[in-house]
Write a protein that holds these residues in place. Structure first.
Motif, mmCIF file in Angstrom:
data_model
loop_
_atom_site.group_PDB
_atom_site.id
_atom_site.type_symbol
_atom_site.label_atom_id
_atom_site.label_comp_id
_atom_site.label_asym_id
_atom_site.label_seq_id
_atom_site.Cartn_x
_atom_site.Cartn_y
_atom_site.Cartn_z
ATOM 1 N N SER A 1 30.471 43.967 90.159
ATOM 2 C CA SER A 1 30.835 43.994 91.567
ATOM 3 C C SER A 1 31.004 45.232 92.080
ATOM 4 C CB SER A 1 32.306 43.067 91.552
ATOM 5 O OG SER A 1 32.928 43.513 90.733
ATOM 6 N N SER A 2 31.398 46.533 91.345
ATOM 7 C CA SER A 2 31.691 47.751 91.706
ATOM 8 C C SER A 2 30.256 48.252 92.455
ATOM 9 C CB SER A 2 32.149 48.684 90.825
ATOM 10 O OG SER A 2 33.557 48.229 90.370
ATOM 11 N N PHE A 3 29.102 48.332 91.446
ATOM 12 C CA PHE A 3 28.220 48.814 91.868
ATOM 13 C C PHE A 3 27.033 48.037 92.721
ATOM 14 C CE2 PHE A 3 29.903 51.439 88.252
ATOM 15 C CZ PHE A 3 29.801 52.626 88.886
ATOM 16 N N LEU A 4 27.345 46.752 92.799
ATOM 17 C CA LEU A 4 26.668 46.007 93.746
ATOM 18 C C LEU A 4 26.998 46.551 94.989
ATOM 19 C CD1 LEU A 4 25.024 43.434 94.161
ATOM 20 C CD2 LEU A 4 27.194 42.137 94.421
ATOM 21 N N GLY A 5 28.097 46.993 95.322
ATOM 22 C CA GLY A 5 28.395 47.541 96.621
ATOM 23 C C GLY A 5 27.452 48.714 97.114
ATOM 24 N N VAL A 6 27.154 49.710 95.987
ATOM 25 C CA VAL A 6 26.541 50.896 96.189
ATOM 26 C C VAL A 6 24.876 50.376 96.467
ATOM 27 C CG1 VAL A 6 25.394 52.989 94.971
ATOM 28 C CG2 VAL A 6 27.918 52.331 94.745
ATOM 29 N N MET A 7 24.494 49.219 95.581
ATOM 30 C CA MET A 7 23.157 48.714 95.728
ATOM 31 C C MET A 7 22.727 48.120 97.169
ATOM 32 S SD MET A 7 22.517 46.358 92.267
ATOM 33 C CE MET A 7 21.101 45.701 92.543
ATOM 34 N N LEU A 8 23.809 47.532 97.649
ATOM 35 C CA LEU A 8 23.526 47.023 98.837
ATOM 36 C C LEU A 8 23.728 47.836 100.002
ATOM 37 C CD1 LEU A 8 25.534 43.615 98.380
ATOM 38 C CD2 LEU A 8 23.053 43.933 98.386
ATOM 39 N N PHE A 9 24.783 48.505 100.092
ATOM 40 C CA PHE A 9 25.017 49.413 101.277
ATOM 41 C C PHE A 9 24.602 50.926 101.046
ATOM 42 C CE2 PHE A 9 28.232 46.093 100.769
ATOM 43 C CZ PHE A 9 27.428 44.846 101.597
ATOM 44 N N GLY A 10 24.341 51.508 100.009
ATOM 45 C CA GLY A 10 24.516 53.020 99.786
ATOM 46 C C GLY A 10 23.140 53.582 99.553
ATOM 47 N N TRP A 11 21.889 53.109 99.911
ATOM 48 C CA TRP A 11 20.772 53.832 99.323
ATOM 49 C C TRP A 11 20.398 55.069 100.014
ATOM 50 C CZ3 TRP A 11 15.790 50.169 97.914
ATOM 51 C CH2 TRP A 11 15.123 50.804 96.943
ATOM 52 N N MET B 1 16.701 39.440 117.607
ATOM 53 C CA MET B 1 16.328 40.124 116.152
ATOM 54 C C MET B 1 17.545 40.575 115.350
ATOM 55 S SD MET B 1 13.716 43.188 115.758
ATOM 56 C CE MET B 1 13.720 44.324 114.568
ATOM 57 N N THR B 2 17.695 40.003 114.290
ATOM 58 C CA THR B 2 18.937 40.407 113.485
ATOM 59 C C THR B 2 18.612 41.613 112.628
ATOM 60 O OG1 THR B 2 17.903 39.160 111.664
ATOM 61 C CG2 THR B 2 19.622 37.931 113.195
ATOM 62 N N ARG B 3 19.624 42.278 112.321
ATOM 63 C CA ARG B 3 19.571 43.605 111.757
ATOM 64 C C ARG B 3 20.200 43.593 110.215
ATOM 65 N NH1 ARG B 3 23.003 47.882 111.216
ATOM 66 N NH2 ARG B 3 22.192 49.673 110.707
ATOM 67 N N SER B 4 19.241 43.874 109.203
ATOM 68 C CA SER B 4 19.669 43.604 107.895
ATOM 69 C C SER B 4 20.797 44.406 107.354
ATOM 70 C CB SER B 4 18.637 43.810 106.740
ATOM 71 O OG SER B 4 18.937 43.844 105.429
ATOM 72 N N ILE B 5 21.904 43.906 106.876
ATOM 73 C CA ILE B 5 23.003 44.714 106.375
ATOM 74 C C ILE B 5 22.735 45.493 105.110
ATOM 75 C CG2 ILE B 5 24.761 43.482 107.464
ATOM 76 C CD1 ILE B 5 25.592 42.515 104.390
ATOM 77 N N ILE B 6 21.874 45.102 104.319
ATOM 78 C CA ILE B 6 21.201 45.833 103.192
ATOM 79 C C ILE B 6 20.639 47.098 103.842
ATOM 80 C CG2 ILE B 6 19.760 45.977 101.268
ATOM 81 C CD1 ILE B 6 20.313 42.829 101.214
ATOM 82 N N GLU B 7 21.042 48.351 103.038
ATOM 83 C CA GLU B 7 20.398 49.551 103.408
ATOM 84 C C GLU B 7 19.105 49.855 102.632
ATOM 85 O OE1 GLU B 7 22.951 53.166 104.554
ATOM 86 O OE2 GLU B 7 22.505 53.871 102.670
ATOM 87 N N PRO B 8 18.152 50.323 103.581
ATOM 88 C CA PRO B 8 16.834 50.585 102.846
ATOM 89 C C PRO B 8 16.946 51.758 102.131
ATOM 90 C CG PRO B 8 16.653 50.626 105.198
ATOM 91 C CD PRO B 8 17.870 50.227 104.831
ATOM 92 N N PRO B 9 15.772 52.385 101.577
ATOM 93 C CA PRO B 9 15.765 53.766 100.813
ATOM 94 C C PRO B 9 15.703 54.602 102.035
ATOM 95 C CG PRO B 9 13.752 52.547 100.300
ATOM 96 C CD PRO B 9 14.589 51.571 101.057
#
Lengths: 476, 49
Positions: free
Chosen positions: A109-119, B1-9
Motif C-alpha cells: 500500500s505504501s509503494f502503490l502510491g508512488v507507482m500511481l502518482f509519482g512517475w 474528455m477525462t484525465r487519468s489520475i495515474i501519472e505517466p512517465p
C-alpha cells in the motif's frame, strides 16, 4: 440438509474467501508482470512496454482495492463466526497474520502510491524500485498466508496448554511447517498462470479485431511464454504437494482419488460418482494401477482408502474428488495452450491464428476457476478439522444463532454481488478499450484567420494556401 | 474528455529533477500512502469498539 449456525458459518466463510482469493491470485502475478514491463521499458525504451504498463496498472489498482475490501472481511469473520478457533489458535496464527499486514500489506500500500502518482515526480529509476517493492509485497503476502494455512493443514512447533489453547514453542517450525514450501510454490505458480491467462485473453480479444496491434501481440507472446514455463512447473509442484498429502493427510488423498479400500495397485479414477452412504463408487472409469503409481511412486504401493478412517473422520468425498479434477483438467488445458502457442509463435502465425485466439479468450477465467477448485480441495479435504488433528470445525464455531448468520450471509451475498459486479464490469470495459494510447488531441487553437469548423482549420500552412477563403466559403 | 489520475512517465529527454527532490517525493508518497492505510485501519478498529 439442516442449516444450522455451523453450516451457515462455513458457507459464509467459503463464499467470502472464494470471492477474495480471486483478487490476490490475480494481483500477485500482475504486480510481477508490471515490474517486468517497466524493467523492459527501462532497458529498451520501447514505448510498447510503457503503454502496456500504463494499461495494466489501472486494472492492478482496481483489483488491489477490491482484494483489500474483500480480505478485511475475513479477519472479522474469524472473530464473529469462529471465536472458539480464534481463542484456541490465535497465539499461533495471529502473529503470522500480523506479520503479513506489517511486512507485506504496508509495503504494497505504501509503494502503490508512488507507482500511481509519482512517475514524473520520482523519476524512472525510483519508480521502478517502487514497482519491484510492490511485487515483492504481493509475494511476501502469499508467504505469510500460505504459512498460516500450511500450519493449519499440518501443525508443528506448538504446545497445548491445560486450558486447550495452543502456544508456539518453535516459531521456525510454525512458519516453515512441512507442507509449506510445496504449497507456496503451487500457489505462486497458480497466481502467475492466472495473470497470464487474463493478460493472454485480453490481448487475444484485441487481436481478434485488430491483428496489427503491437501492444496486444507482445502481451500475448509474454502470456504464452508464461504458460509454457509455469504450466509444466505447476505439474511438478502439484505432484510433490500431492505426494506429501498422501503421507500427512491420507484421508484427504483417499477423498481426492475416491479410494474406498486400502490396497496395492490402486486404480486412477478418471471419472467416478462416489457414494458415501454405501462406501463405494456408483460409477467409475478407471485406469488400473495408475492411482498407486501417481500417489506413491510405484504401482505396488499400498494406499489407504476411506474405509480405514472412521466415518466421522472422513472429508466429504464428492466435492473434493470433482474439485480436484476441475483443477487438474484446467491445468492440462493451460499446458496445451502453452505448447500450441509456443509452436504458433515459432511459426510466426500467432496474431492471425483466430481459432487459437478464441481458445485463449475462452481460457481467460480458467485460472480463477482452477485456484478456487484447488482451495476447495485443500480446505474441504481437511475436514472435519479446522486445524488438522487438533480442532474440529464443529467445535470451532462461535455460539451464535442460525438466524444471525443467515442475515450476515445474505448481506454479504448482496453487497459482494454489487461490488464484484461493478468492479468486474469496469475491468472488462478497460480491457475492451485495449492498451493503445488515445491519440493526443491538439488543444492549441487553430491559426488565426481560419474560421472554426473549417475542415483544415488546424492544418499547418497559411490559410491562403488552402481551398477556403478567410470567410470560409469554398471555391468552386 | 477525462484525465487519468495515474501519472505517466516523463517524456523522453525531459530534464529530471535533483536527486534530493525525487527522493523527497519517493519518501513522501510512500509515507503518505502508509498513513492513509493506517488511518483506515484504525477507523475500522474504532468502529468495532
Amino acid at each position: 440438509m439442516h442449516f444450522d449456525a455451523l453450516l451457515l458459518s462455513r458457507l459464509q466463510f467459503g463464499f467470502t474467501i472464494a470471492f477474495h482469493i480471486i483478487f490476490p491470485s490475480f494481483t500477485i502475478g500482475l504486480a510481477s508482470y508490471l515490474a517486468v514491463l517497466e524493467g523492459l521499458w527501462l532497458a529498451t525504451r520501447n514505448e510498447l512496454f510503457r503503454n502496456l504498463y500504463l494499461f495494466w496498472i489501472k486494472i492492478f489498482a482496481i483489483s488491489f482495492g477490491m482484494g483489500v475490501v474483500t480480505g478485511v472481511v475475513l479477519s472479522y469473520e474469524i472473530g464473529t463466526n469462529w471465536s472458539v478457533y480464534a481463542a484456541v489458535a490465535s497465539p499461533v496464527i495471529g502473529p503470522l497474520l500480523a506479520f503479513e499486514v506489517l511486512t507485506a500489506f504496508f509495503l504494497e500500500s505504501s509503494f502503490l502510491g508512488v507507482m500511481l502518482f509519482g512517475w514524473k515526480k520520482v523519476g524512472p529509476g525510483l519508480h521502478f524500485a517502487a514497482t519491484v517493492l510492490v511485487a515483492l509485497g504481493t509475494l511476501t503476502s502469499a508467504f505469510w498466508i500460505i504459512s498460516a494455512n500450511s500450519w493449519m493443514q499440518h501443525p508443528t512447533g506448538y504446545v497445548r496448554l491445560p486450558d486447550g489453547a495452543l502456544r508456539a514453542a518453535d516459531w521456525m517450525q510454525v512458519i516453515f511447517s512441512p507442507t509449506f514450501p510445496y504449497r507456496l510454490a503451487h500457489m505462486t505458480l497458480a497466481a502467475y498462470l492466472t495473470t497470464a491467462l487474463v493478460v493472454g485473453a485480453a490481448s487475444a480479444w484485441r487481436l481478434l479485431t485488430d491483428p496489427n496491434e503491437d501492444e496486444s501481440c507482445i502481451g500475448l507472446k509474454m502470456a504464452i511464454g508464461m504458460f509454457a514455463i509455469a504450466a509444466p512447473l505447476q505439474v511438478i509442484a502439484g505432484d510433490l504437494s500431492g505426494k506429501q498429502v498422501a503421507q500427512l493427510q491420507p484421508a484427504k488423498l483417499a477423498a481426492i482419488e475416491a479410494f474406498w479400500e486400502t490396497r496395492t495397485e490402486q486404480p486412477f479414477h478418471v471419472i467416478a460418482i462416489p457414494d458415501s452412504a454405501h462406501e463405494t463408487n456408483r460409477f467409475e472409469i478407471a485406469i488400473p494401477k495408475l492411482g498407486s503409481w501417481i500417489t506413491a511412486g510405484h504401482a505396488d504401493a499400498e494406499v489407504k482408502g476411506l474405509k480405514a478412517f472412521a466415518p466421522q473422520d472422513r472429508p466429504p468425498v464428492g466435492i473434493v474428488f470433482w474439485a480436484f479434477r476441475v483443477m487438474v483438467g484446467l491445468g492440462v488445458a493451460m499446458f496445451g495452450l502453452g505448447a500450441v502457442g509456443g509452436f504458433l509463435v515459432w511459426r510466426g502465425h500467432i496474431a492471425r491464428a483466430r481459432w487459437y485466439l478464441r481458445a485463449v479468450v475462452a481460457m481467460g477465467p480458467a485460472g480463477f476457476v482452477a485456484v478456487i477448485a484447488g482451495w476447495i480441495v485443500a480446505e474441504v479435504g481437511r475436514q472435519p478439522y479446522v486445524i488438522y488433528g487438533l480442532l474440529r470445525t464443529a467445535n470451532a464455531v462461535s455460539p451464535v444463532g442460525a438466524g444471525e448468520v443467515s442475515v450476515s450471509l445474505l448481506g454479504f451475498m448482496v453487497v459482494y454481488a454489487i461490488i464484484f459486479g461493478v468492479g468486474a464490469l469496469y475491468i472488462l470495459r478497460l480491457i475492451a478499450l485495449g492498451p493503445t494510447p488515445a491519440p493526443q488531441l491538439d488543444t492549441e487553437p487553430p491559426p488565426r484567420g481560419r474560421p472554426p469548423g473549417y475542415a483544415l482549420a488546424a492544418a499547418p500552412g497559411e490559410p491562403e494556401d488552402g481551398p477556403g477563403t478567410r470567410s470560409g466559403e469554398a471555391q468552386p | 474528455m477525462t484525465r487519468s489520475i495515474i501519472e505517466p512517465p516523463p517524456e523522453p529527454g525531459a530534464p529530471t529533477g535533483p536527486l534530493w527532490k525525487r527522493l523527497g517525493w519517493f519518501v513522501g508518497l510512500a509515507v503518505g500512502s502508509a498513513v492513509v492505510t493506517a488511518t483506515v485501519a484504525y477507523l475500522l478498529k474504532a468502529l468495532l469498539h
